[in-house]
Scaffold this motif. Sequence first.
Motif, short mmCIF file in Angstrom:
data_model
loop_
_atom_site.label_atom_id
_atom_site.label_comp_id
_atom_site.label_asym_id
_atom_site.label_seq_id
_atom_site.Cartn_x
_atom_site.Cartn_y
_atom_site.Cartn_z
N THR A 9 3.79 -7.50 -12.00
CA THR A 9 2.70 -7.22 -11.07
C THR A 9 2.81 -5.98 -10.33
OG1 THR A 9 2.40 -9.71 -11.08
CG2 THR A 9 1.07 -8.47 -9.50
N PRO A 10 1.38 -5.29 -10.15
CA PRO A 10 1.77 -4.05 -9.43
C PRO A 10 2.17 -4.48 -7.91
CG PRO A 10 -0.34 -3.93 -10.91
CD PRO A 10 0.15 -5.49 -11.04
N GLY A 11 2.90 -3.71 -7.45
CA GLY A 11 3.36 -3.76 -6.13
C GLY A 11 4.72 -4.75 -5.95
N GLU A 12 4.93 -5.36 -7.33
CA GLU A 12 6.08 -6.33 -7.04
C GLU A 12 7.18 -5.70 -8.23
OE1 GLU A 12 5.01 -10.07 -8.27
OE2 GLU A 12 4.13 -10.47 -6.27
N PRO A 13 8.38 -6.20 -7.93
CA PRO A 13 9.42 -5.73 -8.83
C PRO A 13 9.01 -6.19 -10.23
CG PRO A 13 10.46 -6.61 -7.00
CD PRO A 13 9.07 -6.85 -6.68
N ALA A 14 9.52 -5.19 -11.39
CA ALA A 14 9.08 -5.45 -12.61
C ALA A 14 9.90 -6.91 -13.04
CB ALA A 14 9.50 -4.39 -13.59
N SER A 15 9.41 -7.49 -14.12
CA SER A 15 10.09 -8.79 -14.78
C SER A 15 10.98 -8.40 -15.65
CB SER A 15 8.94 -9.64 -15.05
OG SER A 15 8.46 -8.98 -16.37
N GLY A 16 11.09 -7.10 -16.06
CA GLY A 16 12.03 -6.64 -17.22
C GLY A 16 12.80 -5.83 -16.47
N ASP A 17 13.75 -5.11 -17.18
CA ASP A 17 14.60 -4.20 -16.58
C ASP A 17 14.74 -2.72 -17.33
OD1 ASP A 17 17.90 -5.00 -18.21
OD2 ASP A 17 15.91 -5.08 -18.78
N ARG A 18 13.61 -2.46 -17.79
CA ARG A 18 13.47 -1.22 -18.48
C ARG A 18 12.85 -0.10 -17.39
NH1 ARG A 18 10.63 0.85 -23.95
NH2 ARG A 18 12.04 2.37 -24.57
N ARG A 19 13.24 1.06 -17.08
CA ARG A 19 12.79 1.75 -16.01
C ARG A 19 11.33 2.37 -16.71
NH1 ARG A 19 14.92 4.49 -11.77
NH2 ARG A 19 16.76 3.93 -12.45
N PRO A 20 10.10 2.29 -16.14
CA PRO A 20 9.15 2.95 -16.54
C PRO A 20 8.97 4.54 -16.65
CG PRO A 20 8.74 2.26 -14.49
CD PRO A 20 10.19 1.65 -14.63
N ILE A 21 8.89 4.98 -17.92
CA ILE A 21 9.08 6.61 -17.87
C ILE A 21 7.87 6.69 -18.77
CG2 ILE A 21 10.40 8.35 -18.99
CD1 ILE A 21 12.90 6.70 -18.40
N ALA A 22 7.02 7.69 -18.27
CA ALA A 22 5.94 7.88 -19.09
C ALA A 22 5.96 8.72 -20.30
CB ALA A 22 4.58 8.66 -18.25
N ALA A 23 7.20 9.67 -20.27
CA ALA A 23 7.31 10.34 -21.33
C ALA A 23 7.74 9.68 -22.82
CB ALA A 23 8.73 11.17 -21.06
N ARG A 24 7.73 8.41 -22.65
CA ARG A 24 8.42 7.66 -23.70
C ARG A 24 6.99 7.49 -24.63
NH1 ARG A 24 10.34 3.36 -20.18
NH2 ARG A 24 12.90 3.59 -20.12
N GLN A 25 5.91 7.41 -24.23
CA GLN A 25 4.64 7.48 -24.89
C GLN A 25 4.16 8.84 -25.62
OE1 GLN A 25 3.80 4.29 -25.10
NE2 GLN A 25 5.28 3.86 -23.69
N THR A 26 4.89 9.80 -25.21
CA THR A 26 4.43 11.18 -25.66
C THR A 26 4.79 11.34 -27.30
OG1 THR A 26 6.50 12.20 -25.02
CG2 THR A 26 4.64 12.17 -23.65
N GLY A 27 4.23 12.12 -27.86
CA GLY A 27 4.57 12.31 -29.41
C GLY A 27 5.86 12.93 -29.64
N TRP A 28 6.31 13.87 -28.92
CA TRP A 28 7.52 14.71 -29.12
C TRP A 28 8.61 13.55 -28.88
CZ3 TRP A 28 11.49 14.88 -25.47
CH2 TRP A 28 11.00 14.63 -24.36
N ALA A 29 8.53 12.86 -27.73
CA ALA A 29 9.55 12.02 -27.33
C ALA A 29 9.73 10.79 -28.49
CB ALA A 29 9.46 11.29 -26.29
N GLN A 30 8.73 10.38 -29.10
CA GLN A 30 8.52 9.10 -30.32
C GLN A 30 9.32 10.09 -31.44
OE1 GLN A 30 4.73 7.43 -30.44
NE2 GLN A 30 5.06 6.70 -28.36
#
Length: 229
Positions: A9-30
Amino acid sequence: MSAPAGGGTPGEPASGDRRPIAARQTGWAQRVAAWLVARRASANGISLAGMAAAALAGLCFWGVWHAAPGGFGQRLLWLLGAALVQARLLANLFDGMVALGRGIASPVGELYNEVPDRVSDTAILLGLGTAAGGLWGLGLAASLAAMATAYIRAVGKAAGAGSDFSGPMAKQQRMALATGVAVVSALLPLRWQFLGGWHLAAWVLGAITLLAALTAVRRLVRVAGVLRR
């Protein structure tokens, strides 16, 4: 190696343990991740490669202190250190993507996910403290503050509150500052690299120490709030 992503939930710790990294969604990274998966690259091996890059970055920053002030060698070491810090972050990006792409969950993956990061932070920040004028103690303080943020995140996860990757001085911000001050130090004339008698790297380490300590306290408060609910 990163674990699969979770919600949160926004403003709370994530329920998973994968750091959110926007670059994962980029074409070059994929595309790079797909190339690594196709060659059966080891996610744990990528994590170790990132730690090696961080250790070399720390050595480059240590070498800055021993190089001729303002000389070509010193500037080259600053730039090499900055590049290796970014190489460390790329390894952090791709180890999780490769693990997910290959569908492999290593029984020791959590160790490879956490231990290399702690070594990497320490190597880079200690090296940066030395480069700032032999101020290894300031680098150590920044390293301990950074370790505190990771410790609170790990405790929160173990307690059932999920992993909290919030800032204001999470790993991405620490490494961005380390990279930035290294590049600036490589490009600026030597006399412009000092403010109030202290090298810019010393000011950066001071900011990392204070803001990482604030981050640890903020994460602790957030985790406690989730557990109480």
